[in-house]
Design an enzyme around this catalytic site. Structure first.
Site, PDB file in Angstrom:
ATOM      1  N   ASP A 166     -23.047  14.871  -5.114  1.00  0.00           N
ATOM      2  CA  ASP A 166     -23.614  15.988  -5.887  1.00  0.00           C
ATOM      3  C   ASP A 166     -22.621  16.422  -6.985  1.00  0.00           C
ATOM      4  O   ASP A 166     -22.937  17.271  -7.818  1.00  0.00           O
ATOM      5  CB  ASP A 166     -24.032  17.157  -4.989  1.00  0.00           C
ATOM      6  N   LYS A 168     -25.233  12.282   3.204  1.00  0.00           N
ATOM      7  CA  LYS A 168     -24.013  13.051   3.515  1.00  0.00           C
ATOM      8  C   LYS A 168     -24.360  14.539   3.497  1.00  0.00           C
ATOM      9  O   LYS A 168     -25.160  14.981   2.648  1.00  0.00           O
ATOM     10  CB  LYS A 168     -22.909  12.753   2.497  1.00  0.00           C
ATOM     11  N   GLU A 216     -11.742  16.342   2.708  1.00  0.00           N
ATOM     12  CA  GLU A 216     -11.376  16.665   1.320  1.00  0.00           C
ATOM     13  C   GLU A 216     -10.409  17.856   1.276  1.00  0.00           C
ATOM     14  O   GLU A 216     -10.630  18.877   1.942  1.00  0.00           O
ATOM     15  CB  GLU A 216     -12.651  17.008   0.522  1.00  0.00           C
TER      16      GLU A 216
HETATM   17  O1  KIV Z   1     -19.925  14.888  -4.490  1.00  0.00           O
HETATM   18  C1  KIV Z   1     -18.935  14.150  -4.366  1.00  0.00           C
HETATM   19  O2  KIV Z   1     -18.542  13.418  -5.287  1.00  0.00           O
HETATM   20  C2  KIV Z   1     -18.238  14.161  -3.096  1.00  0.00           C
HETATM   21  C3  KIV Z   1     -16.983  13.353  -2.986  1.00  0.00           C
HETATM   22  C4  KIV Z   1     -15.891  13.978  -3.744  1.00  0.00           C
HETATM   23  C5  KIV Z   1     -16.606  13.091  -1.595  1.00  0.00           C
HETATM   24  O3  KIV Z   1     -18.666  14.795  -2.190  1.00  0.00           O
END
Ligand code: KIV
Length: 267
Positions: free
Chosen positions: A44, A113, A182
Site C-alpha cells: 500500500d 498481507k 518493520e
Molecule cells: O507497503 C509496503 O511497501 C510495505 C513494505 C514496506 C513492507 O508494507
C-alpha cells in the site's frame, strides 16, 4: 517455477536468505521477475510511490487490485502478495474475507498481507482456514502512523518488545506463513526470527531476519526526498531519468532528433 509459500518456509529451515521487493506496475514487475526476485509485494506504499499521497491511508481496494493485477501479469515466476490497505479489514472479519478474496479472484495474487496484531490474529486464522495465505506485518506498521505520532522505531521498551514477540508467535500459531518486521531494533528482529518457524522479512529490522524487503523506488534511487536510514540505493535511476529527459528536450530544440534513421520512407 513460481515461488510458493512452501518455498519460503523451506528456505528458512535451510538457513537460505531471500529477498522481497515492492512492485506496483507491469514493466517493473517484468524486470524484477527477470532478476529472479522470488517474492513481490504490491504494497500500500503505492499511495506514496504511485499516487503521490503523503501516507498510505487514502489507498483503496480498487487502487490495490488495479496495480496488483498488473504485477501478476508481469511476474509469472514470483510469489505476488497483495497488501490489504487501511479500512479493508478494520471493521470486521467479513471485510477481511471479502477483500482478501477480491485480491485472489480479481488480481490473482497468491497471498495477502495485513498489518498489526490484536484482532488481525483472528482474521489471519479465518483467512488461512479458507485457503487464503496471510503475511503478517509488525513493528512500525505505516497505517498506524497517527497512533504512533509519526514514523518512529517501535519495540524499544521491554514491554513493547515483548508485545511484538508475542504477537508474532500468535500470528504464526494462527496460520501466517511469514511476518514482515518493520522499524524495530536489530536485537528484537533477531529474537523474533529465532522464536518462529516461519520466515521473518525485515525492513529496518536488522541483519538477522530470514529475508529483507525494500521499496523498489528506494532501491533504484527514484525516491525524490528523504531516504530512510535502513535503505541502500543500488542505482541512481532518478538522475538517469532527469538526464535523459533533458537530453531529449535539448535534441528536439536543436534539431538533433529525429535524424534519418528514425524516419519512415514513403514506400
Ligand atoms: O507497503 C509496503 O511497501 C510495505 C513494505 C514496506 C513492507 O508494507
Amino acid at each position: 517455477m513460481t515461488t510458493s509459500i512452501r518455498d519460503l518456509r523451506k528456505w528458512k529451515s535451510e538457513g537460505k536468505k531471500f529477498t522481497m521487493l515492492t512492485a506496483y506496475d507491469y514493466t517493473t514487475a517484468r524486470w524484477l521477475d527477470r532478476a529472479s526476485i522470488p517474492v513481490l509485494l504490491v504494497g500500500d506504499s503505492l499511495g506514496m510511490t504511485m499516487l503521490g499521497y503523503p501516507d498510505t491511508l487514502s489507498v483503496t481496494m480498487d487502487d490495490m487490485i488495479r496495480h496488483a493485477g498488473a504485477v501478476v501479469r508481469g511476474a509469472p515466476n514470483a510469489l505476488v502478495i497483495g497488501d490489504l490497505p487501511f479500512m479493508a479489514y478494520h471493521a470486521s472479519a467479513e471485510d477481511a474475507i471479502r477483500n482478501a478474496g477480491r485480491f485472489l479472484q480479481e488480481a490473482r495474487v497468491q497471498a495477502v498481507k495485513m498489518e498489526g496484531g490484536g484482532r488481525v490474529i483472528e482474521y489471519t486464522r479465518q483467512l488461512a482456514a479458507m485457503g487464503i495465505p496471510v503475511m503478517a506485518h509488525l513493528g512500525l506498521t505505516p497505517t498506524f502512523v497517527n497512533q504512533f505520532g509519526g514514523y518512529r522505531v517501535q519495540g524499544r521498551s521491554d514491554e513493547a518488545a515483548e508485545q511484538i514477540l508475542n504477537d508474532a508467535k500468535a500470528l504464526e500459531e494462527a496460520g501466517a506463513f511469514a511476518v514482515v518486521l518493520e522499524g524495530i531494533p536489530s536485537t528484537l528482529g533477531e529474537r523474533v526470527t529465532k522464536a518462529l518457524a516461519i520466515p521473518t522479512i525485515g525492513i529496518g529490522a536488522g541483519p538477522h531476519c530470514d529475508a529483507q524487503v525494500l521499496v523498489i523506488q528506494d532501491v533504484l534511487g527514484l525516491t525524490p526526498d528523504h531516504v530512510a536510514k535502513f535503505v541502500r540505493q543500488y542505482a541512481k535511476l532518478g538522475d538517469a531519468i532527469e538526464a535523459a529527459a533533458r537530453q531529449f528536450d535539448q535534441d528536439v530544440r536543436d534539431g538533433a532528433f529525429p535524424t534519418p534513421e528514425h524516419e519512415y520512407s514513403a514506400r
